[in-house]
Design a protein around this motif. Structure first.
Motif, PDB file in Angstrom:
ATOM      1  N   THR A 195      33.400  48.191  33.576  1.00  0.00           N
ATOM      2  CA  THR A 195      33.646  48.770  34.900  1.00  0.00           C
ATOM      3  C   THR A 195      32.337  49.164  35.586  1.00  0.00           C
ATOM      4  O   THR A 195      32.135  48.915  36.783  1.00  0.00           O
ATOM      5  CB  THR A 195      34.569  49.998  34.779  1.00  0.00           C
ATOM      6  N   GLU A 196      31.420  49.764  34.811  1.00  0.00           N
ATOM      7  CA  GLU A 196      30.127  50.160  35.373  1.00  0.00           C
ATOM      8  C   GLU A 196      29.299  48.941  35.782  1.00  0.00           C
ATOM      9  O   GLU A 196      28.665  48.934  36.847  1.00  0.00           O
ATOM     10  CB  GLU A 196      29.355  50.988  34.344  1.00  0.00           C
ATOM     11  N   LEU A 197      29.302  47.914  34.940  1.00  0.00           N
ATOM     12  CA  LEU A 197      28.533  46.713  35.267  1.00  0.00           C
ATOM     13  C   LEU A 197      29.086  46.024  36.500  1.00  0.00           C
ATOM     14  O   LEU A 197      28.329  45.538  37.356  1.00  0.00           O
ATOM     15  CB  LEU A 197      28.534  45.745  34.072  1.00  0.00           C
ATOM     16  N   MET A 198      30.413  45.982  36.608  1.00  0.00           N
ATOM     17  CA  MET A 198      31.028  45.331  37.767  1.00  0.00           C
ATOM     18  C   MET A 198      30.852  46.167  39.037  1.00  0.00           C
ATOM     19  O   MET A 198      30.893  45.640  40.147  1.00  0.00           O
ATOM     20  CB  MET A 198      32.504  45.075  37.508  1.00  0.00           C
ATOM     21  N   TYR A 199      30.651  47.464  38.887  1.00  0.00           N
ATOM     22  CA  TYR A 199      30.380  48.306  40.062  1.00  0.00           C
ATOM     23  C   TYR A 199      29.063  47.886  40.708  1.00  0.00           C
ATOM     24  O   TYR A 199      28.934  47.886  41.945  1.00  0.00           O
ATOM     25  CB  TYR A 199      30.326  49.775  39.633  1.00  0.00           C
ATOM     26  N   GLY A 250      29.701  44.978  42.885  1.00  0.00           N
ATOM     27  CA  GLY A 250      30.672  45.186  43.955  1.00  0.00           C
ATOM     28  C   GLY A 250      32.046  44.611  43.624  1.00  0.00           C
ATOM     29  O   GLY A 250      32.826  44.321  44.546  1.00  0.00           O
ATOM     30  N   GLU A 251      32.358  44.460  42.335  1.00  0.00           N
ATOM     31  CA  GLU A 251      33.648  43.881  41.921  1.00  0.00           C
ATOM     32  C   GLU A 251      34.467  44.916  41.156  1.00  0.00           C
ATOM     33  O   GLU A 251      33.934  45.641  40.302  1.00  0.00           O
ATOM     34  CB  GLU A 251      33.410  42.641  41.035  1.00  0.00           C
ATOM     35  N   GLU A 252      35.756  44.984  41.460  1.00  0.00           N
ATOM     36  CA  GLU A 252      36.647  45.928  40.793  1.00  0.00           C
ATOM     37  C   GLU A 252      37.244  45.299  39.542  1.00  0.00           C
ATOM     38  O   GLU A 252      37.389  44.086  39.440  1.00  0.00           O
ATOM     39  CB  GLU A 252      37.760  46.375  41.745  1.00  0.00           C
ATOM     40  N   VAL A 253      37.619  46.165  38.599  1.00  0.00           N
ATOM     41  CA  VAL A 253      38.186  45.716  37.322  1.00  0.00           C
ATOM     42  C   VAL A 253      39.634  46.183  37.224  1.00  0.00           C
ATOM     43  O   VAL A 253      39.921  47.380  37.345  1.00  0.00           O
ATOM     44  CB  VAL A 253      37.376  46.261  36.123  1.00  0.00           C
ATOM     45  N   GLU A 254      40.544  45.218  37.002  1.00  0.00           N
ATOM     46  CA  GLU A 254      41.944  45.538  36.765  1.00  0.00           C
ATOM     47  C   GLU A 254      42.186  45.530  35.257  1.00  0.00           C
ATOM     48  O   GLU A 254      41.891  44.552  34.574  1.00  0.00           O
ATOM     49  CB  GLU A 254      42.853  44.506  37.441  1.00  0.00           C
ATOM     50  N   VAL A 255      42.712  46.626  34.724  1.00  0.00           N
ATOM     51  CA  VAL A 255      42.925  46.756  33.279  1.00  0.00           C
ATOM     52  C   VAL A 255      44.409  46.595  32.959  1.00  0.00           C
ATOM     53  O   VAL A 255      45.262  47.255  33.555  1.00  0.00           O
ATOM     54  CB  VAL A 255      42.423  48.123  32.767  1.00  0.00           C
ATOM     55  N   ARG A 256      44.692  45.697  32.006  1.00  0.00           N
ATOM     56  CA  ARG A 256      46.052  45.511  31.509  1.00  0.00           C
ATOM     57  C   ARG A 256      46.067  45.839  30.021  1.00  0.00           C
ATOM     58  O   ARG A 256      45.379  45.208  29.229  1.00  0.00           O
ATOM     59  CB  ARG A 256      46.519  44.072  31.741  1.00  0.00           C
ATOM     60  N   ASN A 257      46.870  46.836  29.642  1.00  0.00           N
ATOM     61  CA  ASN A 257      46.911  47.307  28.262  1.00  0.00           C
ATOM     62  C   ASN A 257      48.064  46.665  27.505  1.00  0.00           C
ATOM     63  O   ASN A 257      49.162  46.482  28.041  1.00  0.00           O
ATOM     64  CB  ASN A 257      47.045  48.831  28.219  1.00  0.00           C
ATOM     65  N   TYR A 258      47.798  46.361  26.222  1.00  0.00           N
ATOM     66  CA  TYR A 258      48.802  45.742  25.360  1.00  0.00           C
ATOM     67  C   TYR A 258      48.907  46.532  24.051  1.00  0.00           C
ATOM     68  O   TYR A 258      47.928  47.127  23.596  1.00  0.00           O
ATOM     69  CB  TYR A 258      48.431  44.289  25.037  1.00  0.00           C
TER      70      TYR A 258
END
Length: 673
Positions: free
Chosen positions: A217-221, A224-232
């Motif tokens: 998330t920090e690297l993508m900040y 300028g790109e957002e991170v969508e998290v999907r938990n399993y």
């Protein structure tokens, strides 16, 4: 700061201006002094000192330029193609056997174009085969292999590759980066960083542990790109047993014993064979084909082999029907970021990765179990598994060939190994990154330093993946580089002579290890053949040769217990008295302490028990055999040594005038007194 009058008068290479600055004065004796004209000062020497220092240390002349070249603080800017598009980042987070990779692969299959980036050749092969089986044309790209499926040879829209081989300039609709938590790996982490920041894909699907979410998330900040998290969540239950295995007599079908050394693998396999059971063997240095063959043998319900003995190589890339994971030890040697060897208990991440292989959704065992071989390790295993996984703090980076070339431009007389050291010293990184360990690179650079090669060619040879613990592999890299420098192509016929082909089936463990080294050499040839096609022209023939060798190694591993038995009889392998190198000093210390504890408890309990009619069955020897602390061979050896010692002592007592060392010493002391 002083200079002797004699030294100053006898300098023949000092410049005239320095002679004017330093003027000798007649003084008595040889006392060193510094003499100057009335208008001179000691500070006047500094320009001469600086000129000399720059000659000895060229870095001083261009240190500002070197700092700019080694500035690694903004890695996202290295990939302009990726920065030119707005990517969607989706993080599939979950433990092993949770379906996270499955969902990412489904998006990959349904896309018009895609790339899968895996940590192992086995995983890349698996996705390659699954994709083509699903009717989606897919190419394969690994360091040693290129497979195109289109009849006309053009590139397919989908490709499965190892993460180091992914293209950061080819546009894709979907990219999948597997095992993203390996971005922290001290040696290979740079490859995941490069894929994460550089892949030109509309959607980038990341699969891995939750520990990597914050860092990603920090690297993508920064991009300028957002991170969508999907938990399993895990699809099948897994439980840690309350009792250890303690003896190999308690093995059941579907068991997998996990060891962290080859000698443990050999020892356990031998003990299983003594009990009349058959086992499959998997460890890291085996060729991929042999690993798959052993996995198939273990998974086959009609095969009598129902036990697996393996290293942590089973943690990724193999589909196995395991009911119960048994940790033979919890101590694993590892290499830290500084390249130092560490001997510590396995991490929570490693334990979860290995334990998660039990009771997988796709296997016949729908519930998994985990335990240890030794009772005293069970509490530690539970502690490790119950700890939260430490969040990943930084991502790895690696200097590029272009950066090293620019360094060499400023420091033309510096060796490649020293260039790497200077680069690391001058490099500047943000807190989110670290420079990967480059010891293997430097080892190869020093190995071929005396061979005349251009810097770019030398750099490529040094990035070739080799096992520096294998002398034959290291000497092969040296020989390949020497042939290249002479502009002599390495032909198939030359390689056959070099490896002394044809090779015979292994007769003992040493022969098997030698064959594994030859397989690695053929891998090295194939790796170089895709970088220097003209000099390594016979890749297809070498691949056929490697498949033949893989078959020979498979036969050897199939009969590994026989090879171990022969090696023991010829004293080529000592499983009764493992060396510190094979089992590690820390592991050996912990194991011996644990065994002493168990042995003390056994002796105490035996002393407390009154004699009984079945005392023979409850003897110390029989219980140690049952617990796996002694083997039948070890017992025979102890008996032989005890009888020999007893005979020697009896002879010493009966022969007049003969004393043991202690008796002679005491007698001499009495005589002197």
């Amino acid at each position: 700061m002083y200079i002797s009058r004699f030294f100053s008068f006898n300098l023949t290479f000092t410049s005239a201006d320095l002679h004017v600055c330093i003027e000798g004065v007649e003084c008595g004796g040889w006392e060193p002094i510094f003499c100057f004209p009335r208008k001179s000062h000691v500070d006047d020497l500094f320009p001469f000192f600086l000129r000399h220092a720059k000659q000895i240390f060229p870095v001083l002349e261009c240190k500002d330029d070197l700092r700019k070249i080694s500035d690694l603080r903004i890695p996202p800017n290295w990939y302009p193609e990726a920065r030119a598009i707005q990517r969607k980042i989706i993080f599939h987070s979950g433990p092993t056997n949770s379906g996270k990779t499955y969902h990412a692969i489904q998006k990959y299959l349904s896309a018009k174009s895609g790339v899968y980036c895996g940590p192992l050749k086995l995983l890349a092969h698996e996705i390659f085969e699954k994709t083509n089986a699903a009717g989606v044309p897919c190419d394969l790209v690994t360091g040693e292999e290129r497979v195109t499926v289109e009849p006309d040879g053009r590139q397919a829209a989908h490709v499965a590759c190892t993460v180091e081989m992914c293209s950061v300039t080819t546009p894709y609709e979907v990219a999948v980066i597997d095992e993203i938590q390996m971005i922290k790996d001290p040696a290979r982490g740079w490859a995941w960083t490069r894929a994460l920041l550089g892949l030109c894909a509309e959607e980038v699907h990341l699969c891995g542990e939750a520990a990597a979410i914050d860092l990603v998330t920090e690297l993508m900040y920064t991009t300028g790109e957002e991170v969508e998290v999907r938990n399993y969540k895990r699809l099948t239950p897994i439980s840690v047993l309350d009792h250890a295995l303690e003896s190999l007599d308690n093995l059941r079908p579907g068991d997998c014993i996990v060891c962290f050394s080859k000698n443990d693998i050999y020892s356990v396999s031998r003990q299983i064979e003594i009990r009349g059971l058959e086992s499959a063997v998997i460890y890291g240095s085996l060729p991929p084909g042999t690993k798959l063959a052993q996995a198939k043998k273990f998974n086959d319900p009609d095969d009598p082999c129902k036990i697996l003995v393996a290293t942590d190589a089973i943690g990724m890339g193999l589909n196995l029907s395991i009911r119960r994971i048994i940790f033979y030890s919890l101590i694993k040697p590892s290499i830290n970021e500084k390249g130092e060897k560490e001997l510590e208990p396995i991490t929570t991440s490693q334990a979860l990765q290995i334990a998660g292989r039990a009771g997988r959704f796709s296997s016949k065992y729908k519930e998994g179990e985990v335990t240890t071989m030794h009772r005293e390790d069970l509490r530690l295993l539970k502690e490790i598994l119950n700890r939260p996984v430490d969040p990943i703090r930084a991502a790895g980076l690696h200097p590029t060939a272009e950066q090293i070339e620019m360094f060499a431009y400023h420091l033309p007389d510096t060796t490649l190994s020293n260039l790497i050291d200077i680069f690391v010293d001058f490099s500047q990184v943000d807190g989110q990154y670290f420079v990967c360990n480059l010891d293997d690179f430097k080892f190869s650079a020093e190995l071929i330093q005396h061979i005349p090669l251009s810097l770019r060619v030398r750099y490529v040879f040094c990035t070739a993946p080799i096992n520096k613990k294998q002398p034959f592999v290291c000497s092969s890299l040296l020989q390949f580089a020497r042939q290249y420098s002479r502009n002599e192509p390495l032909t198939f016929a030359w390689l056959r002579r070099y490896t002394k082909w044809p090779l015979l089936p292994p007769k003992n463990i040493k022969d098997l290890m030698d064959l594994e080294a030859v397989h690695d050499v053929l891998d090295l040839y194939l790796w170089l053949s895709y970088r220097f096609i003209d000099m390594f022209p016979d890749a297809s023939l070498v691949r056929d040769l490697q498949k033949e060798l893989d078959g020979i190694i498979q036969d050897g591993v199939h009969n590994i217990t026989k090879l171990i038995k022969i090696s023991e009889s010829h004293k080529l392998l000592n499983l009764e008295n493992l060396s510190a190198e094979s089992q590690s000093r820390l592991s050996g210390t912990l194991r011996s302490q644990a065994r002493r504890t168990r042995l003390t408890k056994t002796l105490e309990s035996e002393a407390a028990e009154p004699p009984s009619p079945d005392a023979a069955e409850k003897s110390l020897a029989s219980r140690l055999l049952r617990q796996g602390l002694l083997t039948a061979d070890m017992l025979k050896q102890l008996e032989k040594e005890w009888l020999t010692r007893r005979t020697e002592r009896g002879r010493e007592k009966t022969e007049p005038g003969t004393y043991s060392k202690g008796t002679r010493r005491k007698k001499q002391e009495n005589d002197s007194n």
